[in-house]
Write a protein that holds these residues in place. Structure first.
Motif, PDB file in Angstrom:
ATOM      1  N   CYS A  91       2.090  -9.872   4.697  1.00 51.35           N
ATOM      2  CA  CYS A  91       2.230  -8.870   3.635  1.00 51.35           C
ATOM      3  C   CYS A  91       3.577  -8.959   2.933  1.00 51.35           C
ATOM      4  CB  CYS A  91       2.034  -7.468   4.206  1.00 51.35           C
ATOM      5  SG  CYS A  91       0.289  -7.075   4.414  1.00 51.35           S
ATOM      6  N   CYS A 135       3.477   2.263   2.951  1.00 57.76           N
ATOM      7  CA  CYS A 135       3.795   1.070   3.755  1.00 57.76           C
ATOM      8  C   CYS A 135       5.301   0.976   4.016  1.00 57.76           C
ATOM      9  CB  CYS A 135       3.327  -0.184   3.017  1.00 57.76           C
ATOM     10  SG  CYS A 135       3.862  -1.700   3.836  1.00 57.76           S
ATOM     11  N   CYS A 175       0.851  -1.190   0.000  1.00 52.18           N
ATOM     12  CA  CYS A 175       0.000   0.000   0.000  1.00 52.18           C
ATOM     13  C   CYS A 175       0.894   1.250   0.000  1.00 52.18           C
ATOM     14  CB  CYS A 175      -0.873   0.055   1.258  1.00 52.18           C
ATOM     15  SG  CYS A 175      -1.759  -1.461   1.603  1.00 52.18           S
ATOM     16  N   ASN A 197       4.904  -3.719  12.576  1.00 57.11           N
ATOM     17  CA  ASN A 197       3.913  -2.652  12.463  1.00 57.11           C
ATOM     18  C   ASN A 197       2.774  -2.859  13.448  1.00 57.11           C
ATOM     19  OD1 ASN A 197       2.460  -4.654  11.209  1.00 57.11           O
ATOM     20  ND2 ASN A 197       2.870  -3.900   9.148  1.00 57.11           N
ATOM     21  N   CYS A 208       1.840   1.006   8.836  1.00 56.74           N
ATOM     22  CA  CYS A 208       0.870   0.250   8.053  1.00 56.74           C
ATOM     23  C   CYS A 208      -0.357   1.129   7.892  1.00 56.74           C
ATOM     24  CB  CYS A 208       0.514  -1.052   8.768  1.00 56.74           C
ATOM     25  SG  CYS A 208      -0.847  -1.955   8.008  1.00 56.74           S
TER      26      CYS A 208
HETATM   27  S1  SF4 Z   1       1.725  -3.901   5.978  1.00 59.39           S
HETATM   28 FE1  SF4 Z   1      -0.106  -2.646   5.949  1.00 59.39          FE
HETATM   29  S2  SF4 Z   1       0.382  -0.992   4.567  1.00 59.39           S
HETATM   30 FE2  SF4 Z   1       1.869  -2.584   4.209  1.00 59.39          FE
HETATM   31  S3  SF4 Z   1       1.023  -3.806   2.549  1.00 59.39           S
HETATM   32 FE3  SF4 Z   1       0.359  -4.748   4.437  1.00 59.39          FE
HETATM   33  S4  SF4 Z   1      -1.606  -3.849   4.846  1.00 59.39           S
HETATM   34 FE4  SF4 Z   1      -0.617  -2.546   3.341  1.00 59.39          FE
END
Ligand code: SF4
Lengths: 363, 490
Positions: free
Chosen positions: B69, B39, B36, B139, B230
């Motif tokens: 993620c 991020c 995102c 995060n 995040c």
């Molecule tokens: S850690 Fe949070 S900001 Fe980063 S990709 Fe995952 S959901 Fe998106």
């Protein structure tokens, strides 16, 4: 070659090292400890890696790492530990990583006990972990086979890029028998071209089991399935023991097959033409051989140290064309030859159908 | 990065060399990452890539990517890539590093992956001082699965699984991973950094480089914890999220070096090179020569089932093994099976031995031809199973009156007393073996003596055992002679 009187578990480790195994990650559990201890003793001397992991979960993932790096790698455990490893085994199969996993079966479910059983058949042969995958499963019955099948296991693992399980039990592991190690070591295995070794040649390689797009995953799963079909065609192994003229055919593997050989002798002395089909590979299962024997035998008798697991594969193979009887002990009880003999004689005299009785008694 | 641009002309904001120019492994949007906007993963992997470039190690790097993620690192890193199960990156990295010590192995994990499901693996990899580098992106939330509580989530925070706010009573306290790991002896370098502003990002850059350098020097385990925004799950815009890192996260998780032993720690010694293949059989202690005995003549049909039983510590298993070893040397098929299962209880010990001129079917001896009972319970337990015409050797001065059978030959000799007179009661098992060889000359005594020399390692014991074997034979000879005078000995 001279023979060495040696425990099955130790023979397996020596066979594995001769077959090119250079890494072992394990976690102690009875009755698989001789394997882990022998690996700890011999592998570092052979220039390999031994590490006692913090858990079975870690051990199988260390196996995953070493297999990714293109090293012939093994682990060993027993039922409860194999359950913990099952997630990792699914990942290994999904990522098409070769490795050898030994299960020295003990009594279950749960903590059960440490005595020998054969109740992890389903887990070994049908999956155990999640997803569409198979392990090739080998079932040694002698200390010699513990050595020979360990060597074979590494070849098969590499040939099919798949985990191979050696499914054995406390008896086969603890038993000492003479073993001929025909000790020529396997040539130093080539680093597979798909491995990730931290070298310029392997830099572009990727080991993964993720296929996000349904079509990609379907392609991958079908590729795995095709591989398993190929193994079924080429790698099915079994032993026939006095089946040429047999009317009653036992099916049993591992230590049970040894006991059944005695029972075959006892029954033949009583005029019953008995024989034994011993699966050496439990997956792929010798279905075609059973199909062939269906034409000849009046009845199949499956004997297992469980409440009946392999019998399902025997029944599938027989396709309802012949009766498939069952005798099983569990809890760590090993059936004696006399007890199986008595059971079979009582069955013949009692519950066997008229037709079967006639075939068996006119022998 | 096209090769044609000279090093001194590299544009500053270009992608690092060890990141792919175009992310060909992605389905679409092959020119942008899947993270995102705002991020911290995007920044962290850029810092990592730049450090790899600067150190010139891209060819040696294996990136181990987890679940969460950060799972898709292999989209981006033009290095070796291994994708692993949730939480298991340190274990898989251990497997890779031990197999390929020259590889630079980097495990990249999020907070759920490392601090929850993978807490055992990270703790033990760190404690072993595994020479890998771990990048821990914290995060304080589960991103990919949609905002559940992480072990690092601050108290009071609402998440989808702490809808009323995290409480210590229900959910425990935020886990301070770097401090916990730094308390161990294994790690060589642990630092917590943050991505809250440019200054913090530059510190993060230095830390990541240092962690990789300590792996290159072979010093041990290193970990960099990166406090990372995040914005998506925190429901903040990128600027707000960065401020949150700077002001809130760092107050809960203080930045700085948590341990640094890079100056004092010696590089781990290199693993000795593997033995040449030809050496393997010797290292595995596989015998090279056949025992120098004449094999049994083809005329002899042997099929002997023996059960040896007694108390643990009486040398029951060894007695059986000596017999099996000698049988093998003599060219027979043999099997030896220790008692297993329910019989292992209550200090009894017994084993099954078979000697046969044909391949052995079942190694289990349920109906023995020979019973060697080294105590009375064993005699009573197994006597009934002995085949008619069989032989029983009992450790005692006489067979108990109510444990006799007329259809088997029964001999009572106090094996351990006899051995005691020879120097040590411990050799009683070998006295019994001698008696057996006299009762049933199944294997020549010389063959047994030679096998004994292989099994019994100490010269002192071997000497004693040789005498014990002879005394056992002699004792049985004498007993037999007496039995002739008094036929109903048993
Ligand atoms: S850690 Fe949070 S900001 Fe980063 S990709 Fe995952 S959901 Fe998106």
């Amino acid at each position: 070659m001279p023979r060495q009187l040696i425990k099955g578990n130790e023979a397996l480790v020596k066979g594995a090292i001769l077959g090119g195994c250079r890494a072992f990650y394990g976690y102690p559990i009875t009755p698989a400890n001789e394997l882990t201890e022998a690996a700890a003793f011999y592998l570092p001397q052979a220039g390999g890696v031994f590490l006692q992991a913090e858990s079975e979960v870690a051990a199988i993932n260390m196996v995953y790492g070493a297999a990714s790096a293109g090293v012939r790698v093994m682990t060993a455990s027993s039922g409860p530990g194999i359950s913990l490893m099952s997630e990792g085994i699914s990942y290994l199969a999904g990522a098409e990583l070769p490795c050898v996993i030994v299960n020295v079966m003990r009594g279950g479910p749960g903590l059960g006990n440490i005595a020998p059983e054969q109740s992890d058949y389903f887990q070994a042969v049908k999956g155990g972990g999640h997803g569409n995958y198979r392990c090739l499963v080998l079932a040694p019955a002698t200390a010699q086979e513990m050595c020979d099948l360990a060597r074979l296991a590494f070849e098969l693992a590499d040939r099919y890029r798949n985990p191979v399980m050696i499914l054995t039990d406390g008896y086969t592991g603890q038993m000492m028998e003479p073993v001929d190690f025909h000790s020529t070591p396997a040539a130093e295995p080539k680093v597979p071209d798909w491995a990730v070794c931290g070298t310029p040649e392997t830099r572009r390689n990727l080991i993964t089991s993720i296929y996000l797009q349904p079509d990609d995953l379907e392609r991958h799963v079908r590729k795995l399935a095709a591989k398993y079909r190929l193994a079924e065609e080429h790698e099915t192994r079994w032993e026939n023991y006095h089946t040429e003229d047999a009317d009653l055919i036992f099916v049993g593997y591992g230590i049970v097959s040894r006991i059944l050989k005695s029972v075959v002798g006892m029954l033949r002395e009583r005029g019953v033409r008995a024989g034994l089909l011993r699966p050496i590979t439990l997956y792929p299962f010798p279905t075609a051989e059973i199909r062939r024997l269906v034409g000849q035998a009046a009845v199949f008798f499956t004997v297992e140290m469980s409440t009946g697991q392999m019998i399902e594969d025997v029944r599938l193979a027989v396709e309802g064309e012949r009766p498939v009887e069952f005798y099983g002990r569990c809890g760590g009880n090993v059936p004696s030859a006399e007890e199986i003999f008595d059971h079979v004689m009582r069955w013949i005299d009692g519950r066997a159908s008229q037709a079967v009785q006639e075939v068996l008694s006119h022998a | 990065m096209p090769e044609t641009i000279p090093a001194h002309m590299k544009p500053i904001h270009a992608k690092a060399d060890c990141l792919y120019d175009s992310y060909f492994r992605k389905e679409d949007n092959q020119h942008q990452t899947h993270y995102c906007p705002g991020c911290g993963h995007g920044i962290t992997l850029k810092l990592l890539a730049e450090a790899i470039d600067e150190l010139g190690i891209a060819d040696r790097v294996v990136v181990v990517s987890p679940v969460g993620c950060s799972v898709f690192l292999y989209y981006y890193f033009d290095t070796g890539n291994v994708q692993v199960a949730h939480g298991r990156a340190p274990a898989a990295a251990t497997g890779i590093k031990r197999a390929r010590p020259d590889a630079i192995v980097i495990a990249y994990q999020g907070d759920g992956d490392l601090a929850a499901i993978g807490s055992a693996e990270i703790l033990h990899a760190a404690n072993r001082g595994e020479p890998i580098t771990c990048i821990f992106v914290n995060n304080a939330i589960y991103g990919m699965t949609g905002g559940q509580m992480a072990p690092t989530t601050p108290l009071g925070n609402r998440t989808t699984t702490t809808p009323f706010g995290r409480t210590p009573q229900n959910d425990g306290y935020p886990l301070h991973v770097s401090e916990v790991l730094a308390a161990l002896d294994g790690p060589v370098y642990i630092e917590r950094v943050a991505l809250g502003n440019v200054k913090q990002i530059l510190a993060a850059r230095r830390a990541i480089r240092k962690a990789l350098e300590s792996q290159m020097k072979g010093l041990g385990f290193s970990l960099v914890e990166v406090l990372s925004p995040c914005p998506t799950i925190w429901k903040m815009d990128p600027v707000e999220a960065q401020r949150h890192v700077r002001e809130v996260m760092t107050s809960l998780y203080p930045l700085g070096v948590k341990c640094d032993r890079t100056a004092e720690r010696e590089p781990l010694p290199a693993r000795p090179p593997g033995a040449p293949l030809a050496e393997l059989p010797r290292l595995l202690r596989i015998p090279e020569q056949e025992p120098a005995f004449e094999r049994r003549g083809a005329t002899g049909e042997v099929d002997l089932r023996i059960r040896v039983a007694g108390f643990g510590g009486q040398g029951v298993l060894l007695l059986g093994q000596l017999l099996a070893e000698a049988g093998m040397d003599y060219g027979l098929e043999v099997s030896w099976l220790p008692s297993y299962g329910p019989e292992m209880r209550s200090g009894t010990s017994n084993c099954h031995v078979r000697l046969s001129s044909k391949p052995i079917d079942s190694p289990l001896v349920s109906k023995p031809d020979v019973l060697i009972a080294l105590n009375e319970p064993s005699l009573r337990k197994f006597l009934g199973a002995v085949r008619p015409g069989g032989t029983v050797l009992y450790n005692g001065s006489a067979i108990p009156g109510d444990a006799r059978r007329s259809d088997v030959a029964m001999y009572a000799l106090p094996f351990f007393e006899i051995a005691d007179r020879e120097g040590s009661a411990k050799a009683g098992n070998v006295v019994a073996l001698g008696a057996l060889l006299e009762a049933l000359p199944v294997v020549p005594v010389e063959v047994v003596e030679r096998a004994m020399a292989r099994v019994v390692k100490s010269e002192k014991w071997l000497e004693l055992d040789r005498r014990a074997l002879e005394r056992g034979r002699q004792a049985l000879r004498e007993l037999k002679a007496e039995t002739v005078k008094e036929p109903c000995h048993a």
